[in-house]
Scaffold this motif. Structure first.
Motif, short mmCIF file in Angstrom:
data_model
loop_
_atom_site.label_atom_id
_atom_site.label_comp_id
_atom_site.label_asym_id
_atom_site.label_seq_id
_atom_site.Cartn_x
_atom_site.Cartn_y
_atom_site.Cartn_z
N ASN B 369 4.40 -22.46 -4.84
CA ASN B 369 4.09 -23.57 -4.50
C ASN B 369 2.79 -24.08 -4.62
O ASN B 369 2.30 -23.07 -4.53
CB ASN B 369 4.88 -23.75 -3.28
N GLY B 370 2.51 -25.25 -5.49
CA GLY B 370 1.05 -25.08 -6.13
C GLY B 370 0.54 -24.44 -7.36
O GLY B 370 -0.27 -24.40 -7.63
N ALA B 371 1.70 -23.40 -7.72
CA ALA B 371 1.10 -23.24 -8.74
C ALA B 371 1.95 -22.70 -9.97
O ALA B 371 3.30 -23.96 -9.80
CB ALA B 371 1.14 -21.77 -8.66
N PRO B 372 1.92 -22.83 -11.53
CA PRO B 372 2.59 -23.58 -12.25
C PRO B 372 3.97 -22.34 -12.16
O PRO B 372 5.10 -22.72 -12.88
CB PRO B 372 2.34 -23.16 -14.05
N MET B 373 4.05 -21.95 -11.86
CA MET B 373 5.37 -20.86 -11.87
C MET B 373 6.45 -20.78 -11.17
O MET B 373 6.36 -21.52 -9.97
CB MET B 373 4.72 -18.89 -10.66
N PRO B 374 7.84 -20.99 -12.11
CA PRO B 374 8.42 -22.01 -11.29
C PRO B 374 9.62 -20.96 -10.33
O PRO B 374 9.50 -20.16 -10.41
CB PRO B 374 9.17 -22.31 -13.36
N ALA B 375 10.90 -21.61 -10.00
CA ALA B 375 12.02 -20.79 -10.11
C ALA B 375 12.40 -21.38 -10.29
O ALA B 375 12.95 -21.01 -11.52
CB ALA B 375 12.18 -21.73 -8.20
N ALA B 376 13.51 -19.63 -9.73
CA ALA B 376 14.21 -19.30 -11.15
C ALA B 376 15.68 -19.35 -10.50
O ALA B 376 16.89 -19.51 -11.02
CB ALA B 376 14.37 -17.25 -11.67
N LYS B 377 15.34 -19.82 -9.23
CA LYS B 377 16.46 -19.84 -8.36
C LYS B 377 17.22 -21.46 -8.41
O LYS B 377 16.72 -22.28 -9.81
CB LYS B 377 16.10 -20.40 -7.25
N GLY B 378 18.62 -21.31 -9.53
CA GLY B 378 19.65 -22.48 -9.95
C GLY B 378 19.94 -21.50 -11.55
O GLY B 378 20.56 -22.15 -12.36
N THR B 379 18.78 -21.11 -11.77
CA THR B 379 18.57 -20.59 -13.82
C THR B 379 19.15 -19.12 -13.47
O THR B 379 20.21 -18.82 -14.62
CB THR B 379 17.56 -21.11 -14.09
N VAL B 380 18.60 -18.55 -12.85
CA VAL B 380 18.61 -17.12 -12.58
C VAL B 380 19.97 -16.67 -11.58
O VAL B 380 19.24 -16.60 -10.46
CB VAL B 380 17.57 -16.12 -12.90
N PRO B 381 21.09 -15.57 -11.53
CA PRO B 381 21.56 -15.85 -10.26
C PRO B 381 21.38 -14.56 -9.31
O PRO B 381 20.22 -14.34 -9.92
CB PRO B 381 23.41 -14.82 -10.85
N PRO B 382 21.17 -14.52 -7.91
CA PRO B 382 20.48 -13.87 -7.19
C PRO B 382 20.66 -12.65 -7.60
O PRO B 382 19.58 -11.96 -7.19
CB PRO B 382 21.10 -14.50 -6.08
N GLU B 383 21.60 -11.54 -7.92
CA GLU B 383 21.59 -10.49 -8.29
C GLU B 383 19.98 -10.11 -9.02
O GLU B 383 20.80 -9.08 -9.27
CB GLU B 383 22.80 -10.22 -8.13
N ASP B 384 20.91 -11.21 -10.09
CA ASP B 384 20.06 -11.00 -11.14
C ASP B 384 18.55 -11.18 -10.68
O ASP B 384 17.53 -9.92 -11.77
CB ASP B 384 20.12 -11.37 -12.69
N ILE B 385 18.25 -11.75 -10.44
CA ILE B 385 16.36 -11.56 -10.27
C ILE B 385 16.22 -10.42 -9.13
O ILE B 385 15.22 -9.88 -9.40
CB ILE B 385 15.92 -12.61 -8.14
N TRP B 386 17.49 -9.55 -9.06
CA TRP B 386 16.71 -7.96 -8.29
C TRP B 386 16.43 -7.25 -9.89
O TRP B 386 15.62 -6.79 -9.67
CB TRP B 386 17.84 -7.55 -7.71
N HIS B 387 16.94 -7.60 -11.08
CA HIS B 387 16.60 -6.67 -11.80
C HIS B 387 15.37 -7.13 -12.52
O HIS B 387 15.01 -6.55 -13.29
CB HIS B 387 17.74 -7.10 -13.18
N ILE B 388 15.04 -8.60 -12.09
CA ILE B 388 14.14 -8.54 -12.94
C ILE B 388 12.81 -8.04 -12.00
O ILE B 388 11.50 -7.35 -12.36
CB ILE B 388 13.33 -10.71 -13.10
#
Lengths: 337, 415
Positions: B369-388
């Protein structure tokens, strides 16, 4: 067999310098730990007579209380030693008239300063005022400088054979002034009232302190060079000592900034940046910050000794009485009656 | 000896002059600094600025004597421990913790304009907009109290924010509460300043003095978000215990360079943070936009010819010039020079929001929040976030070959 008489004023003056150094260490720690208001009353300590405050409660109590009450007790001790010094100087004066008046003048100044300093300390607590704290922090080193001057002048070999103003005496005097100005600037930074100060004021103070450091360093090296060939062994020794101390002080100053506010990213290659955040209120950090203050006072003290050794109190065409003299029948002349 | 005395007198006089110079005048009492950038942006009059200050004083008190209305949900006893000058109370408990530990950088108002702020990179956090980066909640939500305590306890690696792990728990807790107080105060101030814009003409430039407006419409929304944060924690799926780490890292790498997560855009093909690096965070962006507005306004005002202006137009032109001049002064004194925010170099292993895999999951899931870093929520499935997360954690130890040479093809390589 060499007979040496007991130089009581010098011994008491040295005791005063030592006690003041410990007192200043405590004072610096009080500021580092923001412990000045650890005891809300003065001259009493939590309603007790300062000297009758329960030892166990002080010694094993909170760190803030230990520092602040310890600072007060040491302050009282230094006051008593100063009074004792005044008494012995009056009873056992130097033979040489001009030196006698100088030492007596300095002792009177010491008594006045120690009383003033005690009152300032009390006012700082009662008024809870940062401005008073700043003045208190500037008066402490001034008293220390006077104590060192008395110790140097009452010593047997402490003064110069200088017969007038020389380049090294002028440089030493400049160094002494610059060292004190640095302590004043440092006190402003340390006792900053963060709630009311304008950021620009802080930036100015930092700039003054940094430029002051450069000036002190330049003067310290200039003094070392000037004293190398011509001055007395004492002056050469002190000038080398001060040059070394100033180098350490610069390193400590950088360290003090680092432990207080870290290294701004971009100032160093990223690979050199610490991977862990610093710990606020760590003992190591406090040691660096306090060490910077104490070393600053030590530099001031050595600057006083150097200034005296290069002729601060030597008048034009006069010779200082406490200069080592040729032995008379194998016995050095007694400086004190 | 005359010379010697002259020296002593000179030194003493200089020393005392210095003392007098530093010690003149008593210390003024502490007060909160108004948000002048917003006030000037909203073109508030001096009287309107005074109205806001009066309301804030009544609702929040002063830095020495804070007030917490029940609607804030704040614990006033904790605020009193953190507020005011540094001193020990009658039972030997230390007060004034915020001024002792935080105000030097964050400022007594929490506006990131403390004396040291200009020297720090990154700048300290300005609490007033109520935006926090490192938390366990969704991007737009406030952090939980535990998040604030964690940041205080761990510090922020790679910045000047130290760890307060050596402070007693009660003090860290009080500081976290005080940060919330400053945030709610700051957000209320913003709401009040912006409220003038929506006033009816018949209000005569005066804010309504009703409890409904002042408390329920301005303060409560800011405070409510803090209460809601406790229930807004991100639900994190557990990382499978039998996960094949090598395969997970490979999958994470694919996602890192892929179109969905597209981490490569900013963090670069090498992961060195050498991608897009000319963006600002929200705090700096606000100043950049205001500066642009002032510059373009000044250019227009310079070009405008007053020759054919009617008296009304001339008065408006003069008011605009005065406003621009005032804004220029405000930006000089009440804002720091904007800086871009470089994307993180992921090969250093320094993670500002925390080094736990869970912390990295939060950052990737919700963005920052407040930074350009966007949320992966909605585009990357939750379990795949662990891979990242696993891939990002492997980057500091990736030693095979040239940095990024073995990367999968990224979108821009295809053209």
């Amino acid at each position: 067999m060499i007979h040496r008489s007991l130089n009581v004023p010098h011994l008491v003056a040295c005791l005063l310098v030592g006690a003041t150094a410990v007192l200043l260490c405590f004072g610096a720690l009080v500021t580092t730990y923001d412990a000045a208001m650890a005891v809300p009353d003065w001259p009493a300590t939590y309603g007790h007579n300062m000297f009758l405050f329960p030892f166990a409660e002080w010694f094993w109590g909170p760190w803030d209380l230990f520092l602040e009450h310890g600072h007060r007790l040491l302050g009282a001790l230094v006051g008593l030693i100063t009074l004792a010094l005044a008494a012995v100087v009056w009873l056992q004066s130097p033979k040489e008239a001009s030196l006698k008046s100088t030492v007596r003048g300095l002792v009177v100044a010491a008594v006045l300063l120690v009383v003033l300093q005690g009152l300032l300390g009390g006012a700082r607590v009662l008024l809870d005022d940062k401005t008073v704290a700043k003045v208190h922090a500037c008066t402490g080193p001034l008293f220390f400088a006077v104590a060192v001057a008395i110790a140097a002048l009452t010593g047997r070999n402490g003064t110069s054979a200088a017969t007038g103003p020389s380049i090294e005496s002028r440089v030493s005097l400049g160094l002494l002034g610059a060292a004190y100005v640095q302590l004043v600037a440092g006190a402003q930074l340390r006792h900053l009232d963060v709630a009311t100060v304008a950021p620009a004021t802080f930036r100015w103070l930092v700039a003054i302190h940094v430029f002051g450091a450069v000036a002190v360093m330049a003067l310290a090296f200039a003094a070392a060079v000037c004293c190398r060939g011509q001055a007395s062994p004492g002056a050469r020794r002190w000038s080398l000592a001060i040059a070394g101390l100033v180098c350490c002080q610069v390193a400590l100053g950088i360290g003090a900034w680092f432990v207080s506010w870290g290294i701004p990213s971009g100032w160093l290659p990223a690979a050199w940046m610490p991977s862990e955040p610093l710990a606020a209120r760590s003992a190591g950090g406090a040691a660096v910050i306090t060490g910077h203050v104490v070393l600053g006072m030590l530099i001031l003290g050595v600057a006083v000794a150097l200034a005296i050794a290069t002729g601060l109190f030597a008048g034009r065409g006069t010779r200082v009485a406490l200069q080592p003299r040729p032995p008379r029948d194998g016995r050095p002349e007694r400086a004190y009656a | 000896m005359i010379k010697a005395r002259h020296n002593i007198v000179l030194l003493s006089a200089t020393a005392w002059l210095l003392l007098v110079a530093v010690g003149c005048g008593p210390t003024p009492s502490a007060s909160f600094r108004p948000n002048m950038v917003e006030a000037t942006k909203q073109r508030l009059t001096v009287d309107q600025e005074r109205q806001v200050a009066t309301v804030l004083l009544a609702m929040f008190g002063t830095p020495d004597d804070p007030v917490a209305l029940p609607e804030t949900g704040l614990d006033e006893s904790k605020l009193r421990l953190a507020a005011g000058p540094v001193r020990s109370d009658i039972v030997g408990r230390k007060n004034g913790l915020y001024r002792e530990h935080c105000a030097h950088c964050h400022g007594v108002t929490g506006d990131a304009l403390g004396p040291t702020a200009a020297f720090l990179n990154p700048y300290p956090r300005d609490y007033r907009p109520g935006v926090f980066k490192f938390k366990s909640t969704e991007r737009a939500d406030k952090p939980t109290h535990a998040d604030l305590v964690r940041v205080l306890h761990n510090g922020i690696a790679g910045t000047s924010m130290p760890s307060f792990a050596l402070l007693p728990e009660i003090q860290v807790d009080a500081l976290a509460e005080y940060v919330k107080y400053l945030t709610i105060r700051g957000e209320t101030e913003l709401a009040l300043m912006r409220a003038f814009f929506e006033l009816d003409d018949d209000a005569g430039g005066k804010l309504p003095e009703t409890r409904e407006f002042l408390v329920y419409e301005t303060l409560t929304p800011a405070a409510e978000k803090w209460r809601a944060a406790a229930d807004a924690e991100i639900q994190v799926p557990e990382m499978p215990s039998d996960i094949d780490l090598v395969a997970s890292i490979a999958k994470g790498k694919e996602l890192f360079y892929g179109d969905k997560a597209n981490c490569v855009k900013c963090h670069g093909v090498t992961g060195l943070g050498d991608g897009q690096a000319n963006d600002y965070d929200d705090w700096n962006k606000a100043i950049v936009e205001v500066e642009k507005e002032v510059k373009s306004g000044a250019a227009k005002a310079r070009e405008a010819s007053t020759a054919g202006m009617s008296p009304d137009e001339l008065a408006e032109h003069r008011a605009q010039l005065a406003w621009l001049e005032k804004f220029h002064g405000v930006l000089d004194g009440d804002a720091l020079a904007p800086r871009t925010i470089p994307p993180r170099n992921l090969r250093h292993g320094i993670y500002r929001g925390g080094r736990r895999p869970l912390d990295l999951y939060y950052r990737i899931h919700a963005g920052i929040n407040g930074a350009p870093m966007p949320a992966a929520k909605g585009t990357v499935p939750p379990e795949d976030i662990w891979h990242i997360v696993n891939y990002v954690r492997s980057l500091p130890y990736e030693l095979d070959g040239e940095l990024g040479a073995d990367r999968p093809m990224v979108a821009r390589d295809r053209f």
